[in-house]
Design a protein around this motif. Structure first.
Motif, PDB file in Angstrom:
ATOM      1  N   GLU A 101      -8.393  -2.346   6.546  1.00  0.00           N
ATOM      2  CA  GLU A 101      -7.874  -2.989   7.753  1.00  0.00           C
ATOM      3  C   GLU A 101      -8.708  -4.197   8.166  1.00  0.00           C
ATOM      4  O   GLU A 101      -8.186  -5.165   8.714  1.00  0.00           O
ATOM      5  CB  GLU A 101      -7.820  -1.984   8.913  1.00  0.00           C
ATOM      6  CG  GLU A 101      -6.715  -0.955   8.774  1.00  0.00           C
ATOM      7  CD  GLU A 101      -6.734   0.074   9.901  1.00  0.00           C
ATOM      8  OE1 GLU A 101      -7.606  -0.003  10.791  1.00  0.00           O
ATOM      9  OE2 GLU A 101      -5.860   0.969   9.874  1.00  0.00           O
ATOM     10  N   HIS A 102     -10.015  -4.143   7.906  1.00  0.00           N
ATOM     11  CA  HIS A 102     -10.925  -5.221   8.310  1.00  0.00           C
ATOM     12  C   HIS A 102     -10.974  -6.378   7.313  1.00  0.00           C
ATOM     13  O   HIS A 102     -11.698  -7.335   7.515  1.00  0.00           O
ATOM     14  CB  HIS A 102     -12.349  -4.668   8.496  1.00  0.00           C
ATOM     15  CG  HIS A 102     -12.571  -3.975   9.808  1.00  0.00           C
ATOM     16  ND1 HIS A 102     -12.059  -2.727  10.086  1.00  0.00           N
ATOM     17  CD2 HIS A 102     -13.255  -4.364  10.911  1.00  0.00           C
ATOM     18  CE1 HIS A 102     -12.423  -2.369  11.305  1.00  0.00           C
ATOM     19  NE2 HIS A 102     -13.138  -3.347  11.829  1.00  0.00           N
ATOM     20  N   SER A 103     -10.201  -6.288   6.217  1.00  0.00           N
ATOM     21  CA  SER A 103     -10.347  -7.253   5.122  1.00  0.00           C
ATOM     22  C   SER A 103      -9.079  -8.050   4.860  1.00  0.00           C
ATOM     23  O   SER A 103      -7.972  -7.565   5.064  1.00  0.00           O
ATOM     24  CB  SER A 103     -10.742  -6.523   3.839  1.00  0.00           C
ATOM     25  OG  SER A 103     -11.920  -5.765   4.055  1.00  0.00           O
ATOM     26  N   ASN A 104      -9.287  -9.276   4.356  1.00  0.00           N
ATOM     27  CA  ASN A 104      -8.178 -10.128   3.915  1.00  0.00           C
ATOM     28  C   ASN A 104      -7.982 -10.054   2.408  1.00  0.00           C
ATOM     29  O   ASN A 104      -6.926 -10.425   1.890  1.00  0.00           O
ATOM     30  CB  ASN A 104      -8.437 -11.586   4.280  1.00  0.00           C
ATOM     31  CG  ASN A 104      -8.717 -11.794   5.749  1.00  0.00           C
ATOM     32  OD1 ASN A 104      -9.790 -12.270   6.118  1.00  0.00           O
ATOM     33  ND2 ASN A 104      -7.777 -11.445   6.609  1.00  0.00           N
ATOM     34  N   ALA A 105      -9.029  -9.625   1.686  1.00  0.00           N
ATOM     35  CA  ALA A 105      -8.982  -9.543   0.229  1.00  0.00           C
ATOM     36  C   ALA A 105     -10.052  -8.562  -0.232  1.00  0.00           C
ATOM     37  O   ALA A 105     -10.957  -8.215   0.535  1.00  0.00           O
ATOM     38  CB  ALA A 105      -9.216 -10.921  -0.392  1.00  0.00           C
ATOM     39  N   THR A 124      -3.636   0.297  -6.216  1.00  0.00           N
ATOM     40  CA  THR A 124      -2.454   1.153  -6.117  1.00  0.00           C
ATOM     41  C   THR A 124      -1.706   0.905  -4.812  1.00  0.00           C
ATOM     42  O   THR A 124      -0.472   0.804  -4.794  1.00  0.00           O
ATOM     43  CB  THR A 124      -2.851   2.640  -6.205  1.00  0.00           C
ATOM     44  OG1 THR A 124      -3.516   2.874  -7.444  1.00  0.00           O
ATOM     45  CG2 THR A 124      -1.636   3.547  -6.106  1.00  0.00           C
ATOM     46  N   TRP A 125      -2.455   0.799  -3.712  1.00  0.00           N
ATOM     47  CA  TRP A 125      -1.823   0.521  -2.414  1.00  0.00           C
ATOM     48  C   TRP A 125      -1.021  -0.777  -2.474  1.00  0.00           C
ATOM     49  O   TRP A 125       0.035  -0.886  -1.879  1.00  0.00           O
ATOM     50  CB  TRP A 125      -2.879   0.418  -1.322  1.00  0.00           C
ATOM     51  CG  TRP A 125      -3.491   1.725  -0.909  1.00  0.00           C
ATOM     52  CD1 TRP A 125      -3.133   2.980  -1.320  1.00  0.00           C
ATOM     53  CD2 TRP A 125      -4.570   1.904   0.009  1.00  0.00           C
ATOM     54  NE1 TRP A 125      -3.929   3.917  -0.723  1.00  0.00           N
ATOM     55  CE2 TRP A 125      -4.823   3.295   0.098  1.00  0.00           C
ATOM     56  CE3 TRP A 125      -5.362   1.022   0.746  1.00  0.00           C
ATOM     57  CZ2 TRP A 125      -5.823   3.818   0.911  1.00  0.00           C
ATOM     58  CZ3 TRP A 125      -6.366   1.553   1.554  1.00  0.00           C
ATOM     59  CH2 TRP A 125      -6.584   2.936   1.634  1.00  0.00           C
ATOM     60  N   ARG A 126      -1.552  -1.753  -3.205  1.00  0.00           N
ATOM     61  CA  ARG A 126      -0.832  -3.028  -3.287  1.00  0.00           C
ATOM     62  C   ARG A 126       0.468  -2.866  -4.066  1.00  0.00           C
ATOM     63  O   ARG A 126       1.512  -3.383  -3.668  1.00  0.00           O
ATOM     64  CB  ARG A 126      -1.706  -4.108  -3.927  1.00  0.00           C
ATOM     65  CG  ARG A 126      -1.042  -5.474  -3.845  1.00  0.00           C
ATOM     66  CD  ARG A 126      -1.893  -6.610  -4.326  1.00  0.00           C
ATOM     67  NE  ARG A 126      -1.241  -7.889  -3.978  1.00  0.00           N
ATOM     68  CZ  ARG A 126      -1.584  -9.046  -4.474  1.00  0.00           C
ATOM     69  NH1 ARG A 126      -2.587  -9.146  -5.334  1.00  0.00           N
ATOM     70  NH2 ARG A 126      -0.943 -10.145  -4.113  1.00  0.00           N
ATOM     71  N   GLN A 127       0.431  -2.148  -5.192  1.00  0.00           N
ATOM     72  CA  GLN A 127       1.653  -1.990  -5.980  1.00  0.00           C
ATOM     73  C   GLN A 127       2.702  -1.185  -5.229  1.00  0.00           C
ATOM     74  O   GLN A 127       3.901  -1.359  -5.440  1.00  0.00           O
ATOM     75  CB  GLN A 127       1.366  -1.357  -7.348  1.00  0.00           C
ATOM     76  CG  GLN A 127       1.042   0.112  -7.308  1.00  0.00           C
ATOM     77  CD  GLN A 127       1.715   0.913  -8.423  1.00  0.00           C
ATOM     78  OE1 GLN A 127       2.317   0.367  -9.335  1.00  0.00           O
ATOM     79  NE2 GLN A 127       1.615   2.219  -8.326  1.00  0.00           N
ATOM     80  N   LEU A 128       2.266  -0.310  -4.307  1.00  0.00           N
ATOM     81  CA  LEU A 128       3.202   0.490  -3.526  1.00  0.00           C
ATOM     82  C   LEU A 128       3.695  -0.232  -2.277  1.00  0.00           C
ATOM     83  O   LEU A 128       4.564   0.271  -1.574  1.00  0.00           O
ATOM     84  CB  LEU A 128       2.540   1.815  -3.114  1.00  0.00           C
ATOM     85  CG  LEU A 128       2.216   2.783  -4.262  1.00  0.00           C
ATOM     86  CD1 LEU A 128       1.408   3.966  -3.748  1.00  0.00           C
ATOM     87  CD2 LEU A 128       3.483   3.258  -4.951  1.00  0.00           C
ATOM     88  N   GLY A 129       3.099  -1.394  -2.003  1.00  0.00           N
ATOM     89  CA  GLY A 129       3.540  -2.176  -0.861  1.00  0.00           C
ATOM     90  C   GLY A 129       2.873  -1.821   0.453  1.00  0.00           C
ATOM     91  O   GLY A 129       3.331  -2.248   1.515  1.00  0.00           O
ATOM     92  N   TYR A 130       1.790  -1.047   0.410  1.00  0.00           N
ATOM     93  CA  TYR A 130       1.073  -0.718   1.642  1.00  0.00           C
ATOM     94  C   TYR A 130       0.307  -1.929   2.181  1.00  0.00           C
ATOM     95  O   TYR A 130      -0.033  -1.985   3.347  1.00  0.00           O
ATOM     96  CB  TYR A 130       0.111   0.449   1.426  1.00  0.00           C
ATOM     97  CG  TYR A 130       0.801   1.772   1.182  1.00  0.00           C
ATOM     98  CD1 TYR A 130       1.890   2.170   1.955  1.00  0.00           C
ATOM     99  CD2 TYR A 130       0.368   2.626   0.176  1.00  0.00           C
ATOM    100  CE1 TYR A 130       2.530   3.380   1.725  1.00  0.00           C
ATOM    101  CE2 TYR A 130       0.998   3.840  -0.052  1.00  0.00           C
ATOM    102  CZ  TYR A 130       2.076   4.214   0.727  1.00  0.00           C
ATOM    103  OH  TYR A 130       2.707   5.414   0.494  1.00  0.00           O
ATOM    104  N   HIS A 131       0.003  -2.862   1.312  1.00  0.00           N
ATOM    105  CA  HIS A 131      -0.577  -4.139   1.734  1.00  0.00           C
ATOM    106  C   HIS A 131      -0.216  -5.169   0.677  1.00  0.00           C
ATOM    107  O   HIS A 131       0.237  -4.815  -0.421  1.00  0.00           O
ATOM    108  CB  HIS A 131      -2.106  -4.035   1.918  1.00  0.00           C
ATOM    109  CG  HIS A 131      -2.869  -3.941   0.632  1.00  0.00           C
ATOM    110  ND1 HIS A 131      -3.162  -5.037  -0.146  1.00  0.00           N
ATOM    111  CD2 HIS A 131      -3.396  -2.869  -0.029  1.00  0.00           C
ATOM    112  CE1 HIS A 131      -3.842  -4.664  -1.216  1.00  0.00           C
ATOM    113  NE2 HIS A 131      -3.997  -3.344  -1.176  1.00  0.00           N
TER     114      HIS A 131
END
Length: 196
Positions: A101-105, A124-131
């Motif tokens: 939550e505190h990060s941009n990358a 994994t979170w990115r591939q699932l669309g969580y961020h």
């Protein structure tokens, strides 16, 4: 430096230095780059190994450092009380959620099983669309060469697709990879060429 950082980069790395001085030098350079560019480091809050090195280097270069560490690891990982902000949480799940939550990358340096786990989870979170935040892997001295071979084998065996590999940036040059992550996050200053 202004009170609001230009960007916030989450760095995953070892709580040990490893046996190659190039790993420590990379942590120094990453921290220095963050600080010199008015950024904020978000990391696991420890003061040992590469974790402590990247944090101290960020502070030395004028950057802001947010450390997030579970109560159970405050003594084990030697919580870094020199952080600009040290957040002590109850669980590892809370730690990782707050780091995200505190990060941009996100960027992984050399490390062990904790680094691997955190890197794979955020990927994994990115591939699932969580961020949809950039994910980077800093491959110093070929540390992650074997991992990349393994991942390409997973693609060949059709457990993964090339599109998933495209969700992360891999590089060995700090001065190319870090700006690329910040730019992908949409936080890089606009090029001055459009004013010419």
């Amino acid at each position: 430096m202004s009170t609001t950082p230009n960007f916030s980069l989450c760095v995953y790395c070892g709580s040990r230095p490893g046996n190659n001085p190039a790993f420590t030098e990379a942590a120094v350079q990453v921290g220095r780059w963050i600080g010199e560019h008015g950024g904020q480091l978000v990391y696991g809050g420890g003061c040992n190994g590469l974790m402590g090195t990247v944090a101290q280097s960020t502070l030395d270069a004028g950057g802001r450092v947010v450390g997030i560490i579970p109560k159970a690891l405050v003594e084990k990982e030697w919580a870094n009380h020199n952080c600009s902000e040290l957040i002590v949480v109850d669980t590892m799940h809370e730690r990782k959620r707050l780091m995200a939550e505190h990060s941009n990358a996100f960027l992984a340096l050399p490390g062990g099983i904790g680094t691997f786990e955190e890197f794979f989870e955020v990927w994994t979170w990115r591939q699932l669309g969580y961020h949809d935040k950039p994910v980077g892997l800093l491959n110093i001295e070929g540390y992650y060469d074997g991992l990349m071979v393994f991942l390409q084998n997973s693609v060949r065996q059709e457990f993964m697709g090339d599109w998933q590999m495209g969700l992360m940036q891999v590089g060995s040059e700090i001065k190319r990879l870090l700006p690329a992550l910040v730019q992908e996050a949409g936080l890089a200053p606009k090029d001055h060429l459009d004013a010419v």
